[in-house]
Design an enzyme around this catalytic site. Sequence first.
Site, PDB file in Angstrom:
ATOM      1  N   SER A   1      34.477  44.148  38.032  1.00 57.83           N
ATOM      2  CA  SER A   1      34.628  42.970  37.173  1.00 57.83           C
ATOM      3  C   SER A   1      35.669  41.970  37.649  1.00 57.83           C
ATOM      4  O   SER A   1      35.541  40.780  37.395  1.00 57.83           O
ATOM      5  CB  SER A   1      34.989  43.415  35.755  1.00 57.83           C
ATOM      6  OG  SER A   1      33.959  44.199  35.225  1.00 57.83           O
ATOM      7  N   THR A   2      36.701  42.430  38.312  1.00 54.46           N
ATOM      8  CA  THR A   2      37.777  41.514  38.697  1.00 54.46           C
ATOM      9  C   THR A   2      38.058  41.601  40.184  1.00 54.46           C
ATOM     10  O   THR A   2      37.774  42.608  40.830  1.00 54.46           O
ATOM     11  CB  THR A   2      39.079  41.817  37.922  1.00 54.46           C
ATOM     12  OG1 THR A   2      39.492  43.149  38.231  1.00 54.46           O
ATOM     13  CG2 THR A   2      38.874  41.684  36.429  1.00 54.46           C
TER      14      THR A   2
END
Length: 180
Positions: free
Chosen positions: A10-11
Site C-alpha cells: 500500500s505504501t
Amino acid sequence: MTVFGYARVSTTDQDLSLQIDALKAAGCEIIRSEKRSGTSTADRQELRTLLDFIRTGDVLTVTRVDRLARSVADLQDIVRELRTKGAALRATEQPIDTSTAAGKAFLDMLGVFAEFETNLRRERQLEGIAKAKAEGVYKGRPRSIQADQIAALKAEGLGASDIAKRLGIGRASVYRLLSS
C-alpha cells in the site's frame, strides 16, 4: 499457459521482496508489482497490464487475495474478467484456485472478510478523528486559499474564472469562498 504473478503493497516505504520471492517460488514467469492502495483498482497500472495480457489457460497468482483487492466488488470484477478470458486465479498462502469449486468458494469468503477489515479500519479512523476534534487536537488541513485574496481580486473587477487562474485554484473554490 503462462503463470503471471502480481505483488502489491500500500505504501512506498513497504517492501515487496517477500511477495516477489513467493511468486517466483510458485513458478511465476512474469511478475508485476506496484506500491498502491488496494481499496480500489483505479490507478493500478501494473494490475491493468496483467489483466490486459492474460489469455486462455493463463494463471494470475498472488500471495494473498488482499494483495489483489480489498472489496468484494473489485475482487468479483477481477475474477469475472479472468473467467471471461479463460484464465484462473491462485494464491500461494491461501487455498484459492478459481479453477476448482472449493477454491471459488474460499475466495468469496476471503473477499467478504477483506472488505469487512477495510470497513473496520475506516470506522476506527473516523472514531479517532472525531475524538481528536472533540479534544481540539484535530483541526483538519490548514486553508490553502485566503478569502481576503479572493475578495480583493473580486473588488478589482476580476471574474471567478480569472481569479481561479491567477491563484491556481478551482473556480468552484472561488464561488464557495465568495458566497461565505
